[in-house]
Design a protein around this motif. Structure first.
Motif, PDB file in Angstrom:
ATOM      1  N   PHE A 138       0.836  -1.202   0.000  1.00 11.67           N
ATOM      2  CA  PHE A 138       0.000   0.000   0.000  1.00 11.67           C
ATOM      3  C   PHE A 138       0.871   1.253   0.000  1.00 11.67           C
ATOM      4  N   VAL A 139       1.964   1.215   0.733  1.00 17.36           N
ATOM      5  CA  VAL A 139       2.877   2.360   0.764  1.00 17.36           C
ATOM      6  C   VAL A 139       3.431   2.623  -0.629  1.00 17.36           C
ATOM      7  N   ALA A 140       3.732   1.551  -1.324  1.00 19.36           N
ATOM      8  CA  ALA A 140       4.322   1.693  -2.657  1.00 19.36           C
ATOM      9  C   ALA A 140       3.378   2.374  -3.634  1.00 19.36           C
ATOM     10  N   THR A 141       2.068   2.151  -3.473  1.00 16.01           N
ATOM     11  CA  THR A 141       1.109   2.715  -4.420  1.00 16.01           C
ATOM     12  C   THR A 141       0.545   4.054  -3.977  1.00 16.01           C
ATOM     13  N   SER A 142       0.573   4.345  -2.681  1.00 18.34           N
ATOM     14  CA  SER A 142      -0.062   5.573  -2.201  1.00 18.34           C
ATOM     15  C   SER A 142       0.917   6.604  -1.660  1.00 18.34           C
ATOM     16  N   GLY A 143       2.096   6.156  -1.249  1.00 16.67           N
ATOM     17  CA  GLY A 143       3.064   7.065  -0.655  1.00 16.67           C
ATOM     18  C   GLY A 143       2.776   7.362   0.802  1.00 16.67           C
ATOM     19  N   ILE A 144       1.760   6.699   1.380  1.00 19.43           N
ATOM     20  CA  ILE A 144       1.384   6.930   2.776  1.00 19.43           C
ATOM     21  C   ILE A 144       1.953   5.817   3.637  1.00 19.43           C
ATOM     22  N   THR A 145       2.579   6.177   4.724  1.00 17.10           N
ATOM     23  CA  THR A 145       3.166   5.195   5.633  1.00 17.10           C
ATOM     24  C   THR A 145       2.383   5.130   6.930  1.00 17.10           C
ATOM     25  N   ASN A 146       1.850   3.962   7.223  1.00 18.32           N
ATOM     26  CA  ASN A 146       1.168   3.722   8.497  1.00 18.32           C
ATOM     27  C   ASN A 146       1.991   2.671   9.243  1.00 18.32           C
ATOM     28  N   PRO A 147       2.878   3.091  10.117  1.00 16.07           N
ATOM     29  CA  PRO A 147       3.881   2.174  10.675  1.00 16.07           C
ATOM     30  C   PRO A 147       3.316   1.137  11.633  1.00 16.07           C
ATOM     31  N   LEU A 148       3.956  -0.030  11.647  1.00 15.61           N
ATOM     32  CA  LEU A 148       3.685  -1.085  12.610  1.00 15.61           C
ATOM     33  C   LEU A 148       4.967  -1.328  13.399  1.00 15.61           C
ATOM     34  N   SER A 149       4.829  -1.644  14.678  1.00 19.97           N
ATOM     35  CA  SER A 149       6.021  -1.963  15.454  1.00 19.97           C
ATOM     36  C   SER A 149       6.636  -3.246  14.900  1.00 19.97           C
ATOM     37  N   GLN A 150       7.931  -3.382  15.055  1.00 19.99           N
ATOM     38  CA  GLN A 150       8.626  -4.536  14.489  1.00 19.99           C
ATOM     39  C   GLN A 150       8.137  -5.846  15.094  1.00 19.99           C
ATOM     40  N   GLN A 151       7.846  -5.819  16.396  1.00 19.85           N
ATOM     41  CA  GLN A 151       7.377  -7.029  17.066  1.00 19.85           C
ATOM     42  C   GLN A 151       6.008  -7.452  16.537  1.00 19.85           C
ATOM     43  N   TYR A 152       5.114  -6.497  16.399  1.00 22.95           N
ATOM     44  CA  TYR A 152       3.771  -6.789  15.903  1.00 22.95           C
ATOM     45  C   TYR A 152       3.826  -7.206  14.436  1.00 22.95           C
ATOM     46  N   LEU A 153       4.674  -6.541  13.676  1.00 24.43           N
ATOM     47  CA  LEU A 153       4.810  -6.856  12.259  1.00 24.43           C
ATOM     48  C   LEU A 153       5.301  -8.292  12.063  1.00 24.43           C
ATOM     49  N   SER A 154       6.257  -8.691  12.868  1.00 25.10           N
ATOM     50  CA  SER A 154       6.787 -10.057  12.771  1.00 25.10           C
ATOM     51  C   SER A 154       5.714 -11.088  13.078  1.00 25.10           C
ATOM     52  N   LYS A 155       4.895 -10.787  14.075  1.00 28.56           N
ATOM     53  CA  LYS A 155       3.808 -11.698  14.436  1.00 28.56           C
ATOM     54  C   LYS A 155       2.812 -11.833  13.300  1.00 28.56           C
ATOM     55  N   LEU A 156       2.465 -10.708  12.687  1.00 25.43           N
ATOM     56  CA  LEU A 156       1.492 -10.731  11.593  1.00 25.43           C
ATOM     57  C   LEU A 156       2.037 -11.468  10.382  1.00 25.43           C
ATOM     58  N   LYS A 157       3.323 -11.317  10.124  1.00 26.47           N
ATOM     59  CA  LYS A 157       3.925 -12.004   8.981  1.00 26.47           C
ATOM     60  C   LYS A 157       3.963 -13.514   9.189  1.00 26.47           C
ATOM     61  N   SER A 158       4.037 -13.947  10.448  1.00 26.14           N
ATOM     62  CA  SER A 158       4.007 -15.379  10.723  1.00 26.14           C
ATOM     63  C   SER A 158       2.610 -15.950  10.476  1.00 26.14           C
ATOM     64  N   VAL A 159       1.592 -15.116  10.718  1.00 27.69           N
ATOM     65  CA  VAL A 159       0.207 -15.522  10.464  1.00 27.69           C
ATOM     66  C   VAL A 159      -0.108 -15.440   8.979  1.00 27.69           C
ATOM     67  N   CYS A 160       0.468 -14.435   8.337  1.00 31.19           N
ATOM     68  CA  CYS A 160       0.130 -14.131   6.942  1.00 31.19           C
ATOM     69  C   CYS A 160       1.384 -14.048   6.085  1.00 31.19           C
ATOM     70  N   PRO A 161       1.916 -15.189   5.658  1.00 28.95           N
ATOM     71  CA  PRO A 161       3.104 -15.183   4.793  1.00 28.95           C
ATOM     72  C   PRO A 161       2.774 -14.610   3.419  1.00 28.95           C
ATOM     73  N   PRO A 162       3.791 -14.267   2.631  1.00 25.86           N
ATOM     74  CA  PRO A 162       3.565 -13.627   1.334  1.00 25.86           C
ATOM     75  C   PRO A 162       2.737 -14.461   0.351  1.00 25.86           C
ATOM     76  N   LEU A 163       2.831 -15.772   0.447  1.00 25.96           N
ATOM     77  CA  LEU A 163       2.120 -16.631  -0.487  1.00 25.96           C
ATOM     78  C   LEU A 163       0.612 -16.527  -0.290  1.00 25.96           C
ATOM     79  N   LYS A 164      -0.120 -16.480  -1.389  1.00 23.35           N
ATOM     80  CA  LYS A 164      -1.558 -16.260  -1.316  1.00 23.35           C
ATOM     81  C   LYS A 164      -2.344 -17.463  -0.807  1.00 23.35           C
ATOM     82  N   GLY A 165      -1.695 -18.575  -0.628  1.00 23.99           N
ATOM     83  CA  GLY A 165      -2.373 -19.744  -0.089  1.00 23.99           C
ATOM     84  C   GLY A 165      -2.839 -19.543   1.342  1.00 23.99           C
TER      85      GLY A 165
END
Length: 339
Positions: free
Chosen positions: A218-245
């Motif tokens: 979203f940042v890449a397309t809008s130029g708007i940054t809505n930051p997430l803490s690194q700890q929270y971001l890591s947790k979310l990435k474990s729940v939601c990996p890049p693969l669309k499966g």
């Protein structure tokens, strides 16, 4: 260049707010609803809905969020007419399988159970649209939220609004101006929008709705940054990996108290940790002039949030379809038009 873009966006923001009163007046002319609509025809309607909702929420607190979301998706398409409950048939294309609803809506069986009880008590009397509206109020109350009186007297639509789900419903990656426009189109104000968004203090979001946020698309397309803490971001990435499966993997929209209706959702936005981008836009967007103040207000004052949420939910529930009011019906089965 940046200055001119900002000026243009601010102009659009002000223009959208300026036309709000016009849309409001259109919705205000819809047929009136009354608190005692079923007083003589089905006096126990509220008790029956409440008891069924108590059972549903007791068995799984997440059911409260499912019903609240179902009500919202119903009212934003053709008004609060029970159209979201219709199944597809040979002659009718419902809303359940529309892209913005498919895999996102549940809770239909809860409404079915309530309808069955009411058909036994007072056959052909209580509309599915009214059932869903009352159930949404009770769902909120049962997980700690506020109470409000629900005006009744809606009719059930005989049609679905498949195409309207794409144009009317806000999406997770939508920008603030677009979201405001969609609420205004329903006769709801910016204040209503921020208060009703607080319903995200309960419930879950699927990975498909926050993947772009956590991987920076979203940042890449809008130029708007809505930051997430690194700890929270890591947790979310474990729940939601890049693969669309992993599209249907879920995370709580309010990680502090996901099953309690409170104001922690707004406190999360203050920290920049809203799960979906459209939520965080309320506070972090460069256009969040009015919404940012409201987020801060509700984050600090639970009573103010509850009062406004109750008022805004009544307005939401009062979005009616004049054609349905005149030509609608009381369905015997919420999934199908009467034959």
């Amino acid at each position: 260049m940046a200055f001119s873009l900002c000026t243009k966006n601010l102009f659009l923001y002000c223009l959208i707010l300026a036309i709000f009163s016009t849309f409001s007046s259109l919705h205000a002319s819809e047929p009136p609803l009354t608190l005692d609509y079923y007083k003589s025809t089905c006096p126990n309607v509220l008790d029956i809905v409440r008891k069924e909702m108590e059972c549903a929420v007791l068995s799984d607190p997440r059911n409260a969020a499912l019903i609240l979301r179902l009500h919202f998706h119903d009212c934003f398409v053709q008004g609060c007419d029970g159209s979201v409950l219709l199944d597809d048939t040979i002659t009718l294309r419902g809303e359940k399988k529309a892209p913005n609803n498919k895999n996102a809506l549940k809770g239909f069986r809860i409404i079915d159970r309530i309808k069955n009880k009411l058909e036994s008590e007072c056959p052909g009397t209580v509309s599915c649209a009214d059932i869903l509206t009352v159930a949404a109020r009770d769902a909120t109350l049962l997980v700690g939220g506020p109470y409000w009186d629900v005006p009744l007297g809606r009719k059930d639509s005989k049609t679905g609004g498949y195409e309207l789900t794409d144009t009317n419903l806000p999406t997770a990656d939508e920008g603030l101006l677009s979201i405001i426009a969609k609420f205004i189109d329903q006769g709801l104000s910016v204040t209503d929008m921020v208060a009703l968004s607080g319903a995200h203090t309960i419930g879950m979001a699927r990975c498909v709705n926050f993947r772009k946020r956590i991987y920076g698309d979203f940042v890449a397309t809008s130029g708007i940054t809505n930051p997430l803490s690194q700890q929270y971001l890591s947790k979310l990435k474990s729940v939601c990996p890049p693969l669309k499966g992993s599209d249907n993997n879920e995370s709580a929209m309010d990680y502090v108290s996901p099953n309690l209706f409170d104001n922690s959702y707004y406190q999360i936005l203050l920290r920049g940790e809203g799960l979906i981008n459209s939520d965080q836009e309320l506070y972090s967007s460069v256009l969040a002039i009015e919404t940012k103040k409201l987020v801060a207000k509700y984050a600090e004052n639970l009573v103010a949030f509850f009062e406004q949420f109750s008022e805004s939910m009544v307005k939401l529930g009062n979005i009616t379809n004049r054609d349905t009011y005149v030509n609608g019906e009381v369905r015997k089965n919420c999934r199908f038009v009467n034959t």
